[in-house]
Design an enzyme around this catalytic site. Structure first.
Site, PDB file in Angstrom:
ATOM      1  N   HIS A 167       7.393  -7.085  15.023  1.00 39.56           N
ATOM      2  CA  HIS A 167       7.542  -6.040  16.034  1.00 39.56           C
ATOM      3  C   HIS A 167       6.559  -6.244  17.186  1.00 39.56           C
ATOM      4  O   HIS A 167       6.859  -5.904  18.334  1.00 39.56           O
ATOM      5  CB  HIS A 167       7.364  -4.658  15.410  1.00 39.56           C
ATOM      6  CG  HIS A 167       6.080  -4.480  14.662  1.00 39.56           C
ATOM      7  ND1 HIS A 167       5.790  -5.144  13.489  1.00 39.56           N
ATOM      8  CD2 HIS A 167       4.988  -3.711  14.914  1.00 39.56           C
ATOM      9  CE1 HIS A 167       4.615  -4.787  13.051  1.00 39.56           C
ATOM     10  NE2 HIS A 167       4.086  -3.935  13.907  1.00 39.56           N
ATOM     11  N   CYS A 174      -7.214   9.186   6.772  1.00 42.90           N
ATOM     12  CA  CYS A 174      -7.342   8.056   5.850  1.00 42.90           C
ATOM     13  C   CYS A 174      -8.610   8.243   5.022  1.00 42.90           C
ATOM     14  O   CYS A 174      -9.577   8.848   5.491  1.00 42.90           O
ATOM     15  CB  CYS A 174      -7.416   6.733   6.629  1.00 42.90           C
ATOM     16  SG  CYS A 174      -7.495   5.272   5.565  1.00 42.90           S
ATOM     17  N   CYS A 204      -8.761  -1.906  10.958  1.00 46.00           N
ATOM     18  CA  CYS A 204      -7.539  -1.158  11.280  1.00 46.00           C
ATOM     19  C   CYS A 204      -7.354  -1.062  12.791  1.00 46.00           C
ATOM     20  O   CYS A 204      -8.300  -0.811  13.539  1.00 46.00           O
ATOM     21  CB  CYS A 204      -7.612   0.239  10.676  1.00 46.00           C
ATOM     22  SG  CYS A 204      -6.123   1.225  10.967  1.00 46.00           S
ATOM     23  N   ASP A 205      -6.104  -1.252  13.244  1.00 47.22           N
ATOM     24  CA  ASP A 205      -5.799  -1.166  14.672  1.00 47.22           C
ATOM     25  C   ASP A 205      -4.869   0.005  14.980  1.00 47.22           C
ATOM     26  O   ASP A 205      -4.204   0.031  16.019  1.00 47.22           O
ATOM     27  CB  ASP A 205      -5.178  -2.473  15.167  1.00 47.22           C
ATOM     28  CG  ASP A 205      -3.882  -2.825  14.434  1.00 47.22           C
ATOM     29  OD1 ASP A 205      -3.478  -2.069  13.528  1.00 47.22           O
ATOM     30  OD2 ASP A 205      -3.278  -3.857  14.775  1.00 47.22           O
ATOM     31  N   THR A 206      -4.809   0.984  14.075  1.00 56.56           N
ATOM     32  CA  THR A 206      -3.872   2.098  14.206  1.00 56.56           C
ATOM     33  C   THR A 206      -4.596   3.403  14.492  1.00 56.56           C
ATOM     34  O   THR A 206      -5.615   3.703  13.871  1.00 56.56           O
ATOM     35  CB  THR A 206      -3.056   2.251  12.906  1.00 56.56           C
ATOM     36  OG1 THR A 206      -2.372   1.031  12.644  1.00 56.56           O
ATOM     37  CG2 THR A 206      -2.046   3.373  13.031  1.00 56.56           C
ATOM     38  N   PHE A 231       9.690   5.851  11.049  1.00 52.42           N
ATOM     39  CA  PHE A 231       8.288   5.674  10.692  1.00 52.42           C
ATOM     40  C   PHE A 231       7.601   7.026  10.774  1.00 52.42           C
ATOM     41  O   PHE A 231       7.545   7.641  11.845  1.00 52.42           O
ATOM     42  CB  PHE A 231       7.619   4.667  11.622  1.00 52.42           C
ATOM     43  CG  PHE A 231       8.084   3.257  11.396  1.00 52.42           C
ATOM     44  CD1 PHE A 231       7.332   2.376  10.629  1.00 52.42           C
ATOM     45  CD2 PHE A 231       9.284   2.815  11.928  1.00 52.42           C
ATOM     46  CE1 PHE A 231       7.769   1.082  10.401  1.00 52.42           C
ATOM     47  CE2 PHE A 231       9.728   1.523  11.707  1.00 52.42           C
ATOM     48  CZ  PHE A 231       8.968   0.656  10.933  1.00 52.42           C
ATOM     49  N   GLU A 240       3.766   2.842   2.624  1.00 48.59           N
ATOM     50  CA  GLU A 240       2.791   1.787   2.847  1.00 48.59           C
ATOM     51  C   GLU A 240       1.424   2.394   2.578  1.00 48.59           C
ATOM     52  O   GLU A 240       0.959   3.252   3.323  1.00 48.59           O
ATOM     53  CB  GLU A 240       2.904   1.247   4.267  1.00 48.59           C
ATOM     54  CG  GLU A 240       4.251   0.596   4.552  1.00 48.59           C
ATOM     55  CD  GLU A 240       4.376   0.068   5.966  1.00 48.59           C
ATOM     56  OE1 GLU A 240       3.483   0.360   6.803  1.00 48.59           O
ATOM     57  OE2 GLU A 240       5.368  -0.623   6.254  1.00 48.59           O
ATOM     58  N   CYS A 293     -12.585   0.019   5.271  1.00 50.20           N
ATOM     59  CA  CYS A 293     -11.615  -0.756   6.041  1.00 50.20           C
ATOM     60  C   CYS A 293     -12.090  -0.792   7.490  1.00 50.20           C
ATOM     61  O   CYS A 293     -12.093   0.234   8.173  1.00 50.20           O
ATOM     62  CB  CYS A 293     -10.222  -0.132   5.948  1.00 50.20           C
ATOM     63  SG  CYS A 293      -8.972  -1.020   6.900  1.00 50.20           S
TER      64      CYS A 293
END
Length: 216
Positions: free
Chosen positions: A210, A30, A48-50, A24, A115, A45
């Site tokens: 995951h 972004c 988002c949790d990243t 990954f 992605e 957005c």
């Protein structure tokens, strides 16, 4: 110069390649949210949790050229093992991923996946394209292997994307953030996805295995 938040070896946890070993490669930045909580409410957005800010994650950093970055990724793959696969993610990887880096990966025997939110044109040579539209953004990538839509999104309901040519279509339950930062029920999002897929069988349910299995 490529800015990388983190890179790590794990199993793909969602979508058509669930269970597949992969590197990954998370790019910083972004175009739909700054990543700062103070900007979330105004972002396109908002759920988002990243963490994609900076280069301080696992194996993150700034890489001067494509060869250096590809070599670093390659060292994370098990020695003498084939079926190499790298997933370019973010943030939004299309802000940085270019033909030079794709070719560098190919030279090292990698399949290349991405992605993306689909708002930016993609370079040629990507082996697997997963488009995940967000909010009111305009999607310009109209052909993909996998369309993965976080559901429900009031500004991005499934019928908005009938013009996208996708090999498979997934609905992924929305995480516990809504536009006002209030916690919502993950169970209700999952139930909404199930009901929509049953009523519209061209869509399939996508779960983040995951997280369920607590795999990094």
């Amino acid at each position: 110069m490529y800015s990388i938040k983190e890179m790590f070896y794990s199993l793909q946890g969602e979508g058509a390649h669930t269970g597949r070993p992969a590197i990954f490669l998370r790019f910083s930045g972004c175009n739909l949210w700054s990543g700062l909580e103070k900007h979330r409410r105004e972002a396109i957005c908002q759920f988002c949790d990243t963490d994609f800010i900076g280069t301080d994650g696992q194996n993150g950093g700034k890489f001067k050229d494509a060869t250096t970055l590809a070599d670093t990724v390659s060292r994370l793959w098990p020695s003498n093992q084939q079926n190499r696969y790298v997933i370019c993610t973010g943030g939004e990887p299309a802000l940085q991923l270019d033909t030079e880096l794709i070719l560098a990966f190919k030279d090292l025997g990698f399949e290349v996946g991405i992605e993306t939110n689909g708002t930016l044109p993609l370079p040629k040579g990507i082996d697997w394209i997963c488009v995940s539209p967000k909010g009111r953004s305009t999607v310009v990538v109209k052909q993909c292997h996998e369309l993965k839509l976080v559901y429900p999104q009031p500004d991005a309901m499934p019928d908005r994307f009938t013009d996208i040519d996708a090999g498979v279509r997934y609905l992924s339950p929305k995480n516990p953030y809504d536009s006002d930062h209030l916690i919502i029920s993950e169970q209700s999002s999952t139930r909404a996805c199930i009901e929509y897929c049953l009523a519209h069988p061209q869509w399939r349910l996508c779960l983040q295995t995951h997280k369920i299995l607590k795999i990094d």
